[in-house]
Enzyme design. Sequence first.
Site, PDB file in Angstrom:
ATOM      1  N   ARG A   4      -6.480  13.954  -7.743  1.00 57.81           N
ATOM      2  CA  ARG A   4      -6.169  12.660  -8.332  1.00 57.81           C
ATOM      3  C   ARG A   4      -7.419  12.191  -9.085  1.00 57.81           C
ATOM      4  O   ARG A   4      -8.513  12.172  -8.519  1.00 57.81           O
ATOM      5  CB  ARG A   4      -5.838  11.666  -7.223  1.00 57.81           C
ATOM      6  CG  ARG A   4      -5.593  10.307  -7.777  1.00 57.81           C
ATOM      7  CD  ARG A   4      -5.363   9.293  -6.712  1.00 57.81           C
ATOM      8  NE  ARG A   4      -5.054   8.023  -7.339  1.00 57.81           N
ATOM      9  CZ  ARG A   4      -5.187   6.857  -6.732  1.00 57.81           C
ATOM     10  NH1 ARG A   4      -5.582   6.807  -5.486  1.00 57.81           N
ATOM     11  NH2 ARG A   4      -4.896   5.757  -7.371  1.00 57.81           N
TER      12      ARG A   4
ATOM     13  N   GLU B  93       2.734  10.407  -4.101  1.00 56.34           N
ATOM     14  CA  GLU B  93       1.786  10.759  -5.169  1.00 56.34           C
ATOM     15  C   GLU B  93       1.223  12.157  -4.963  1.00 56.34           C
ATOM     16  O   GLU B  93       1.099  12.916  -5.922  1.00 56.34           O
ATOM     17  CB  GLU B  93       0.645   9.726  -5.193  1.00 56.34           C
ATOM     18  CG  GLU B  93       1.107   8.393  -5.734  1.00 56.34           C
ATOM     19  CD  GLU B  93       0.153   7.259  -5.437  1.00 56.34           C
ATOM     20  OE1 GLU B  93       0.100   6.820  -4.277  1.00 56.34           O
ATOM     21  OE2 GLU B  93      -0.535   6.810  -6.364  1.00 56.34           O
TER      22      GLU B  93
ATOM     23  N   ASN C 113      -7.676  13.743  -2.905  1.00 56.02           N
ATOM     24  CA  ASN C 113      -7.820  12.395  -3.450  1.00 56.02           C
ATOM     25  C   ASN C 113      -9.186  11.882  -2.965  1.00 56.02           C
ATOM     26  O   ASN C 113      -9.323  11.445  -1.831  1.00 56.02           O
ATOM     27  CB  ASN C 113      -6.675  11.520  -2.926  1.00 56.02           C
ATOM     28  CG  ASN C 113      -6.739  10.111  -3.460  1.00 56.02           C
ATOM     29  OD1 ASN C 113      -7.704   9.719  -4.116  1.00 56.02           O
ATOM     30  ND2 ASN C 113      -5.719   9.330  -3.163  1.00 56.02           N
TER      31      ASN C 113
ATOM     32  N   HIS D 205      -1.837   3.700 -11.153  1.00 58.05           N
ATOM     33  CA  HIS D 205      -0.709   4.079 -10.286  1.00 58.05           C
ATOM     34  C   HIS D 205       0.337   4.872 -11.074  1.00 58.05           C
ATOM     35  O   HIS D 205       1.508   4.909 -10.681  1.00 58.05           O
ATOM     36  CB  HIS D 205       0.009   2.844  -9.687  1.00 58.05           C
ATOM     37  CG  HIS D 205      -0.786   2.100  -8.665  1.00 58.05           C
ATOM     38  ND1 HIS D 205      -0.717   0.738  -8.546  1.00 58.05           N
ATOM     39  CD2 HIS D 205      -1.638   2.518  -7.712  1.00 58.05           C
ATOM     40  CE1 HIS D 205      -1.506   0.337  -7.554  1.00 58.05           C
ATOM     41  NE2 HIS D 205      -2.078   1.413  -7.035  1.00 58.05           N
TER      42      HIS D 205
ATOM     43  N   ASN E 183       8.538  -0.952   3.082  1.00 58.17           N
ATOM     44  CA  ASN E 183       8.725  -1.357   4.488  1.00 58.17           C
ATOM     45  C   ASN E 183       8.972  -2.833   4.761  1.00 58.17           C
ATOM     46  O   ASN E 183       9.515  -3.170   5.814  1.00 58.17           O
ATOM     47  CB  ASN E 183       7.486  -0.958   5.301  1.00 58.17           C
ATOM     48  CG  ASN E 183       7.279   0.537   5.311  1.00 58.17           C
ATOM     49  OD1 ASN E 183       8.130   1.269   5.772  1.00 58.17           O
ATOM     50  ND2 ASN E 183       6.152   0.981   4.779  1.00 58.17           N
TER      51      ASN E 183
ATOM     52  N   HIS F 224       5.098  -0.979  -7.502  1.00 61.82           N
ATOM     53  CA  HIS F 224       4.298  -0.260  -6.507  1.00 61.82           C
ATOM     54  C   HIS F 224       3.501  -1.308  -5.739  1.00 61.82           C
ATOM     55  O   HIS F 224       2.543  -1.877  -6.263  1.00 61.82           O
ATOM     56  CB  HIS F 224       3.365   0.754  -7.191  1.00 61.82           C
ATOM     57  CG  HIS F 224       2.475   1.464  -6.221  1.00 61.82           C
ATOM     58  ND1 HIS F 224       2.668   2.784  -5.848  1.00 61.82           N
ATOM     59  CD2 HIS F 224       1.408   1.032  -5.502  1.00 61.82           C
ATOM     60  CE1 HIS F 224       1.751   3.125  -4.954  1.00 61.82           C
ATOM     61  NE2 HIS F 224       0.975   2.074  -4.738  1.00 61.82           N
ATOM     62  N   LEU F 225       3.938  -1.590  -4.518  1.00 60.09           N
ATOM     63  CA  LEU F 225       3.309  -2.657  -3.726  1.00 60.09           C
ATOM     64  C   LEU F 225       2.663  -2.064  -2.481  1.00 60.09           C
ATOM     65  O   LEU F 225       3.323  -1.815  -1.476  1.00 60.09           O
ATOM     66  CB  LEU F 225       4.360  -3.704  -3.322  1.00 60.09           C
ATOM     67  CG  LEU F 225       5.256  -4.251  -4.443  1.00 60.09           C
ATOM     68  CD1 LEU F 225       6.259  -5.245  -3.887  1.00 60.09           C
ATOM     69  CD2 LEU F 225       4.413  -4.878  -5.550  1.00 60.09           C
ATOM     70  N   GLY F 226       1.377  -1.772  -2.590  1.00 59.15           N
ATOM     71  CA  GLY F 226       0.608  -1.283  -1.435  1.00 59.15           C
ATOM     72  C   GLY F 226      -0.604  -2.172  -1.305  1.00 59.15           C
ATOM     73  O   GLY F 226      -0.540  -3.350  -1.643  1.00 59.15           O
ATOM     74  N   ASN F 227      -1.714  -1.604  -0.869  1.00 56.93           N
ATOM     75  CA  ASN F 227      -2.930  -2.407  -0.843  1.00 56.93           C
ATOM     76  C   ASN F 227      -3.335  -2.758  -2.277  1.00 56.93           C
ATOM     77  O   ASN F 227      -3.737  -3.871  -2.561  1.00 56.93           O
ATOM     78  CB  ASN F 227      -4.027  -1.650  -0.111  1.00 56.93           C
ATOM     79  CG  ASN F 227      -4.909  -2.608   0.644  1.00 56.93           C
ATOM     80  OD1 ASN F 227      -4.782  -3.834   0.519  1.00 56.93           O
ATOM     81  ND2 ASN F 227      -5.813  -2.072   1.403  1.00 56.93           N
TER      82      ASN F 227
ATOM     83  N   ARG G  20       1.508  -6.930   6.972  1.00 55.29           N
ATOM     84  CA  ARG G  20       2.061  -6.939   8.339  1.00 55.29           C
ATOM     85  C   ARG G  20       1.410  -8.032   9.199  1.00 55.29           C
ATOM     86  O   ARG G  20       2.094  -8.799   9.864  1.00 55.29           O
ATOM     87  CB  ARG G  20       1.808  -5.584   9.006  1.00 55.29           C
ATOM     88  CG  ARG G  20       3.059  -4.854   9.382  1.00 55.29           C
ATOM     89  CD  ARG G  20       2.740  -3.480   9.832  1.00 55.29           C
ATOM     90  NE  ARG G  20       1.636  -2.895   9.048  1.00 55.29           N
ATOM     91  CZ  ARG G  20       1.327  -1.621   9.047  1.00 55.29           C
ATOM     92  NH1 ARG G  20       1.994  -0.784   9.797  1.00 55.29           N
ATOM     93  NH2 ARG G  20       0.340  -1.145   8.319  1.00 55.29           N
TER      94      ARG G  20
ATOM     95  N   ILE H 158       4.190  -1.843   1.181  1.00 55.02           N
ATOM     96  CA  ILE H 158       4.909  -3.119   1.290  1.00 55.02           C
ATOM     97  C   ILE H 158       6.327  -2.984   0.721  1.00 55.02           C
ATOM     98  O   ILE H 158       7.305  -3.394   1.354  1.00 55.02           O
ATOM     99  CB  ILE H 158       4.134  -4.232   0.537  1.00 55.02           C
ATOM    100  CG1 ILE H 158       2.717  -4.364   1.110  1.00 55.02           C
ATOM    101  CG2 ILE H 158       4.877  -5.559   0.610  1.00 55.02           C
ATOM    102  CD1 ILE H 158       1.745  -5.115   0.208  1.00 55.02           C
TER     103      ILE H 158
ATOM    104  N   ARG I 271      -7.575  -8.166  -4.207  1.00 57.49           N
ATOM    105  CA  ARG I 271      -7.869  -8.381  -5.634  1.00 57.49           C
ATOM    106  C   ARG I 271      -7.080  -9.567  -6.183  1.00 57.49           C
ATOM    107  O   ARG I 271      -5.938  -9.791  -5.785  1.00 57.49           O
ATOM    108  CB  ARG I 271      -7.494  -7.124  -6.440  1.00 57.49           C
ATOM    109  CG  ARG I 271      -8.496  -6.000  -6.278  1.00 57.49           C
ATOM    110  CD  ARG I 271      -8.015  -4.734  -6.954  1.00 57.49           C
ATOM    111  NE  ARG I 271      -7.678  -3.717  -5.976  1.00 57.49           N
ATOM    112  CZ  ARG I 271      -7.108  -2.552  -6.251  1.00 57.49           C
ATOM    113  NH1 ARG I 271      -6.795  -2.255  -7.493  1.00 57.49           N
ATOM    114  NH2 ARG I 271      -6.846  -1.683  -5.305  1.00 57.49           N
TER     115      ARG I 271
ATOM    116  N   LYS J  69      -9.029  12.216   1.003  1.00 57.69           N
ATOM    117  CA  LYS J  69      -7.710  12.453   1.612  1.00 57.69           C
ATOM    118  C   LYS J  69      -7.227  13.781   1.072  1.00 57.69           C
ATOM    119  O   LYS J  69      -7.440  14.089  -0.111  1.00 57.69           O
ATOM    120  CB  LYS J  69      -6.726  11.359   1.207  1.00 57.69           C
ATOM    121  CG  LYS J  69      -7.055  10.010   1.788  1.00 57.69           C
ATOM    122  CD  LYS J  69      -5.912   9.021   1.531  1.00 57.69           C
ATOM    123  CE  LYS J  69      -6.382   7.614   1.799  1.00 57.69           C
ATOM    124  NZ  LYS J  69      -6.150   6.693   0.706  1.00 57.69           N
TER     125      LYS J  69
END
Length: 401
Positions: A90, A383, A7, A179, A333, A207-210, A283, A330, A240, A14
Amino acid sequence: MKILVLNCGSSSIKYQLFEMPENAVLAKGVVERIGEEQSQATQRSNGETLTMAEQIADHEQAMQAIERMLTHDEKGAISSLNEIDACGHRVVHGGETFTGSVICTDELESVIDAYSELAPLHNPANLTGIRAARKMLGNVPQVACFDTAFHQSIPKVAYLYALPYALYREHKIRRYGFHGTSHRYVAREAATYFDKHKYAVDLITCHLGNGCSMAAIKDGKSVDTSMGLTPLEGLVMGTRTGDLDSAIIFHLVRKGYKPEVLDKIFNKNSGLLGISELSNDVRDLEQKEKAGNESAKLALDIFAYRIKKYIGSYLAVLNGCHAIVFTGGIGENSVAMRRRILSDLGNMGIELDDRKNTRIVGKTGEIQSDKSRIKILVIPTDEEGAIARDTYALTMEDVLV
Ligand code: AMP
């Protein structure tokens, strides 16, 4: 069969090495700050952590660093790159050309290059990674998995903006959505969880991440999604804006803001960070809210409110659904964020069970009450695992042909 998944971002790569078909992770790592004075690489393999700090000038050197990490005498996962059978990448934008993953060829590279215009931050980096990997791994098959592919089933009524049609015809201005690999993965996992065929589920996936996006999924296929031409539209994200009145741009341009400055403000300085003036990290904000910080509370409230609005609109799009699925850092967790989003939806048949919600953190499980008509499911996304499976399926096909 060993599959390397890459990625590539503009300053980071990554990677994960998988043993297939078991989908076992042999190594997982990241090379960061490529092109800066002091780059950094970290890898976990076999319970061992390996770190390196040196100058890594470009993606080709980063790939060489990954080779050194993977083949490290004591903390590596393989003894030579020859053990790698295929490589999955990706790729963010596949435009209207790709509805699934494909084997990389010279021709494909030029298509990805052409879509750089629509994803200037992502596609050039993805392409650099593919070229560096092709150089390093020789004839090993490479597969591109597009973030946009799963959303190519969205109908015109949902993907077209109410702009002059010529802008779509001439410049391909439309909703693409992103996503996709994550939305598809959790949709398939949800179908398996409910013991249904993959095309027999209606879902709202969050899909709740950054980065954050939602999808409306009918009969296992994406029929609408919150991100648009670029990953800026839709939900409030870490930095964003998500949805806003486009006239804000004209207004600020008239006040002297340059387009590049607005691009940076909307993509990097807005969202949770912009509202709270504290952090883009849920967090951190939850901790600050507990300590009584009002700005943190406001940012989290606005974030949750936008998601609630999309749940309502996707319930209408789907005429009801089997389940709402939460994923991403998010979604998987944050017990408090799920509670915030899902409170006061009882009249719509959505009711959280607080005890179950508290128990399901970072793992798969249902969190709705017995009275809830619609199920609420948490599923950790994977992913990279999905890219490894696509790569495996395509390269096995290649071998069989
Ligand atoms: P991702 O981009 O999927 O890694 O998600 C990053 C986001 O997940 C950040 O906003 C984190 O604050 C959030 N996150 C991760 N773990 C937790 C947690 N235990 N509680 C609340 N938020 C979390």
